[in-house]
Write an enzyme that holds these catalytic residues in place. Sequence first.
Site, short mmCIF file in Angstrom:
data_model
loop_
_atom_site.label_atom_id
_atom_site.label_comp_id
_atom_site.label_asym_id
_atom_site.label_seq_id
_atom_site.Cartn_x
_atom_site.Cartn_y
_atom_site.Cartn_z
CG LEU A 182 -7.25 -6.84 9.36
CD1 LEU A 182 -7.87 -8.17 9.78
CD2 LEU A 182 -5.72 -7.00 9.62
CG LEU A 216 9.81 -17.59 -1.23
CD1 LEU A 216 9.28 -17.55 0.13
CD2 LEU A 216 10.32 -16.40 -1.62
NE ARG A 233 -2.95 -1.25 4.69
CZ ARG A 233 -4.27 -0.94 4.42
NH1 ARG A 233 -5.27 -1.67 5.27
NH2 ARG A 233 -4.72 -0.64 3.45
CG HIS A 277 0.36 1.44 -9.16
ND1 HIS A 277 -0.16 1.19 -8.01
CD2 HIS A 277 -0.71 2.03 -9.87
CE1 HIS A 277 -1.31 1.97 -7.64
NE2 HIS A 277 -1.76 2.30 -8.78
NE ARG A 306 -6.90 1.75 -6.16
CZ ARG A 306 -5.75 1.49 -5.63
NH1 ARG A 306 -4.78 1.26 -6.65
NH2 ARG A 306 -5.65 1.15 -4.52
N GLY A 321 0.17 5.02 -4.82
CA GLY A 321 -0.25 6.23 -5.38
C GLY A 321 0.18 7.60 -4.58
CG ASP A 330 -2.08 1.08 1.15
OD1 ASP A 330 -2.18 1.51 0.04
OD2 ASP A 330 -2.93 1.10 2.24
CB SER A 367 -8.88 -5.19 -2.89
OG SER A 367 -9.42 -4.03 -3.44
#
Length: 249
Positions: free
Chosen positions: A202, A138, A195, A44, A78, A30, A27, A72
């Site tokens: 969340l 991984l 975050r 981004h 957007r 932008g 996050d 999400s």
Amino acid sequence: MNSAKAEEYLRKIKEGQVPSHVAVIMDGNGRWAKKRGLPRIAGHKAGLHTLREIINCADEIGIKIMTFFAFSTENWKRPPLEVRFLMSLPEEYLQKDLPALMEKNAVVKVIGNYNRLPRRTLNAVSHALQATRDNTGLIVIFALNYGGRAEILEAVRNIAAKVARGELTPDQIDEQLLADHLYTGGIPDPDLLIRPSGELRLSNFLLWQMAYTELWFTETLWPDFKREHFLEAILEYQKRDRRFGGIKK
Ligand code: V0D
């Protein structure tokens, strides 16, 4: 980029237990761009560099599973051009990084309802899933068109359908069965959520799975988030883990 701080953290981390599964909400891209007078898409793109750095670091310190919140179910709201650009990123990322992921023996997985994605995006993702499916290193999970409530709903519907077909009885529905019907079936819950960018929510990410997850927040925006921030989060997790070790789940 090997700051003294990162090396110091690394040394300390190696004395403790590394979390098996770390989830990250990528996050602040932008906002990072806006602060520089750049278009959001530049943020981004910058976030993609951070993603690479963090995957490398996670692999180095022996984390087994990384889950990244990439898109999400709410992100469709957007501006269309921004959505279009975002949808080009899985392809761009995989074209450039799939060889490195193969070299690491990494497994790429996707969670979310990804049948709504553009064809090109789907093709790039499917190819990566196929190419890495037998790897044993991984596990890198991307949440794409993901929503936690939608995930639980879909699981409940699938379970109800099994009951309706007589394949299950209601008393056979327990936490394990529900967990097995989520996108993350078979994957252990995250030990730690990171975050960035100062949001303390969340945001519908891995709701069921994060019931016992340690939460770590930072004001740092995702494009500014570096290896040393990641290591700082791991170190903090280890301290908490030690403090509550006896009574943790
Ligand atoms: C933009 C910063 C990798 C956060 C990182 C479609 C926002 C770059 C992927 C990706 C995005 C997804 C699936 C996959 C492989 C890579 C990605 C989106 C945005 C949304 F299989 N970065 N990335 N997907 N950003």
